[in-house]
Design a protein around this motif. Structure first.
Motif, PDB file in Angstrom:
ATOM      1  N   PRO A 127       0.763  -1.352   0.024  1.00  0.00           N
ATOM      2  CA  PRO A 127      -0.096  -0.185   0.053  1.00  0.00           C
ATOM      3  C   PRO A 127       1.005   1.314   0.183  1.00  0.00           C
ATOM      4  O   PRO A 127       2.041   1.182   0.419  1.00  0.00           O
ATOM      5  CB  PRO A 127      -0.709  -0.107   1.473  1.00  0.00           C
ATOM      6  N   ARG A 128       0.318   2.240  -0.412  1.00  0.00           N
ATOM      7  CA  ARG A 128       0.938   3.725  -0.498  1.00  0.00           C
ATOM      8  C   ARG A 128      -0.221   4.558   0.043  1.00  0.00           C
ATOM      9  O   ARG A 128      -1.214   4.729  -0.662  1.00  0.00           O
ATOM     10  CB  ARG A 128       1.567   4.025  -1.798  1.00  0.00           C
ATOM     11  N   TYR A 129       0.162   5.632   0.981  1.00  0.00           N
ATOM     12  CA  TYR A 129      -0.834   6.400   1.424  1.00  0.00           C
ATOM     13  C   TYR A 129      -0.164   7.864   1.100  1.00  0.00           C
ATOM     14  O   TYR A 129       0.955   8.038   1.332  1.00  0.00           O
ATOM     15  CB  TYR A 129      -0.876   6.367   2.956  1.00  0.00           C
ATOM     16  N   SER A 130      -1.101   8.764   0.513  1.00  0.00           N
ATOM     17  CA  SER A 130      -0.541  10.002  -0.012  1.00  0.00           C
ATOM     18  C   SER A 130      -1.248  11.241   0.719  1.00  0.00           C
ATOM     19  O   SER A 130      -2.554  11.115   0.749  1.00  0.00           O
ATOM     20  CB  SER A 130      -0.975  10.290  -1.393  1.00  0.00           C
ATOM     21  N   ILE A 131      -0.600  12.103   1.193  1.00  0.00           N
ATOM     22  CA  ILE A 131      -1.034  13.364   1.772  1.00  0.00           C
ATOM     23  C   ILE A 131      -1.062  14.368   0.640  1.00  0.00           C
ATOM     24  O   ILE A 131       0.157  14.919   0.095  1.00  0.00           O
ATOM     25  CB  ILE A 131      -0.181  13.952   3.064  1.00  0.00           C
ATOM     26  N   ASN A 132      -2.091  15.047   0.160  1.00  0.00           N
ATOM     27  CA  ASN A 132      -2.165  15.864  -1.073  1.00  0.00           C
ATOM     28  C   ASN A 132      -2.305  17.293  -0.745  1.00  0.00           C
ATOM     29  O   ASN A 132      -3.072  17.746   0.047  1.00  0.00           O
ATOM     30  CB  ASN A 132      -3.202  15.319  -1.885  1.00  0.00           C
ATOM     31  N   PHE A 133      -1.246  18.208  -1.304  1.00  0.00           N
ATOM     32  CA  PHE A 133      -1.283  19.439  -0.761  1.00  0.00           C
ATOM     33  C   PHE A 133      -1.686  20.163  -2.446  1.00  0.00           C
ATOM     34  O   PHE A 133      -2.014  19.301  -3.421  1.00  0.00           O
ATOM     35  CB  PHE A 133       0.016  19.910  -0.530  1.00  0.00           C
ATOM     36  N   ASN A 134      -1.717  21.641  -2.416  1.00  0.00           N
ATOM     37  CA  ASN A 134      -1.974  22.354  -3.659  1.00  0.00           C
ATOM     38  C   ASN A 134      -1.115  21.930  -4.834  1.00  0.00           C
ATOM     39  O   ASN A 134      -1.614  21.775  -5.862  1.00  0.00           O
ATOM     40  CB  ASN A 134      -2.063  23.660  -3.501  1.00  0.00           C
ATOM     41  N   THR A 135       0.066  21.898  -4.593  1.00  0.00           N
ATOM     42  CA  THR A 135       1.107  21.932  -5.798  1.00  0.00           C
ATOM     43  C   THR A 135       2.035  20.706  -5.631  1.00  0.00           C
ATOM     44  O   THR A 135       2.573  20.543  -6.329  1.00  0.00           O
ATOM     45  CB  THR A 135       2.202  22.940  -5.652  1.00  0.00           C
ATOM     46  N   PHE A 136       2.004  19.970  -4.520  1.00  0.00           N
ATOM     47  CA  PHE A 136       2.708  18.641  -4.288  1.00  0.00           C
ATOM     48  C   PHE A 136       1.945  17.630  -3.436  1.00  0.00           C
ATOM     49  O   PHE A 136       0.993  17.880  -2.690  1.00  0.00           O
ATOM     50  CB  PHE A 136       4.087  19.119  -3.665  1.00  0.00           C
ATOM     51  N   SER A 137       2.381  16.499  -3.428  1.00  0.00           N
ATOM     52  CA  SER A 137       1.954  15.400  -2.421  1.00  0.00           C
ATOM     53  C   SER A 137       3.032  14.812  -1.788  1.00  0.00           C
ATOM     54  O   SER A 137       4.414  14.656  -2.309  1.00  0.00           O
ATOM     55  CB  SER A 137       1.302  14.318  -3.587  1.00  0.00           C
ATOM     56  N   TRP A 138       2.656  14.034  -0.739  1.00  0.00           N
ATOM     57  CA  TRP A 138       3.714  13.586   0.496  1.00  0.00           C
ATOM     58  C   TRP A 138       3.213  11.972   0.274  1.00  0.00           C
ATOM     59  O   TRP A 138       2.049  11.690   0.709  1.00  0.00           O
ATOM     60  CB  TRP A 138       3.869  14.366   1.595  1.00  0.00           C
TER      61      TRP A 138
END
Length: 253
Positions: A127-138
């Protein structure tokens, strides 16, 4: 090479199937791989030391988004290559030679060392979990799977032209399979509607076994038959690297 072919077949089949489906992305990243712990150890007296130096890591990934781009399933082909410290490998093998033979400094010129690099390819999923922001993702991910080790052909030979035999200390197996896992994080920056720049940091770990034998081989025979068998041993190693990579992600949708 048959194991690597199977891994590549899985990748191509996955790519063909995924090209017809939404929510898929694919990435290619590469960079440096620093060996850690016993994999980096260069102590010739430590039988678990792998004598690895800074190397190279490359990863091919496919991701399928499950929940609004936050949770994804990842499949990865991971490749690693780490050169070895010839001084450490050579000293260890020469110490084994000196346990049974005594030679002069001039005769030492007849010792020849071959020290190839560590090389492997693994297929991983998780699995991969992403935290999404306006111009980038972590991103954060943990993957597990199988690793194919192409074992380094590290051998020592002693071939004195005055003898009717030569000595060899070498590995008797050239590859093996082992469980592998990889955990890491990455930052993705949008550079176009379908392309991201990806900067990653990850930890990789697997294991390998090298079976070695020492023997004298008689010269002048068709089969180079064994004259004196000295001994054998199984060496178990932990492959662990810290990887810093840069690459690009492409989105189908």
């Amino acid at each position: 090479m048959k194991y690597l072919s199977v891994l590549l077949l899985f990748l191509f089949v996955g790519l063909s199937a995924s090209a017809q489906t939404e929510n898929w992305s694919f990435s290619l990243s590469m960079g440096a791989a620093w060996p850690l712990s016993s994999f980096n150890d260069n102590n010739p007296d430590n039988i678990k030391a792998a004598h690895a130096k800074q190397g190279f890591n490359m990863a091919l990934e496919s991701n399928y988004a499950l929940q609004e781009d936050n949770l994804s399933l990842t499949g990865m082909l991971n490749f690693g290559n780490n050169p070895v410290n010839r001084d450490g490998v050579g000293t260890r093998l020469e110490n084994m030679f000196n346990e049974n033979y005594s030679i002069t400094p001039i005769e030492r010129d007849n010792l020849k060392l071959n020290a190839n690099s560590w090389l492997w390819g693994s297929i991983l999923a998780g699995p991969r979990y992403s935290i999404n922001f306006n111009t980038f993702s972590w991103d954060f991910q943990v993957l597990g799977g199988v690793n194919v080790n192409f074992l380094p052909n590290q051998q020592l030979t002693y071939d004195n032209p005055n003898n009717d035999w030569y000595y060899i200390n070498h590995a008797t197996n050239r590859n093996n399979l082992a469980f592998a896992w990889k955990a890491g994080t990455a930052l993705r920056f949008a550079v176009s509607p379908r392309t991201n720049l990806q900067l990653g940091l990850s930890y990789f770990q697997s294991s390998a076994k090298i079976s070695r034998e020492e023997k004298e081989v008689e010269k002048g025979t068709i089969t180079n038959s064994t004259r004196t068998f000295i001994g054998n041993e199984d060496n178990h190693y932990t492959l662990s690297t810290l990887n810093a990579t840069i690459g690009f992600v492409y989105y189908l949708e």
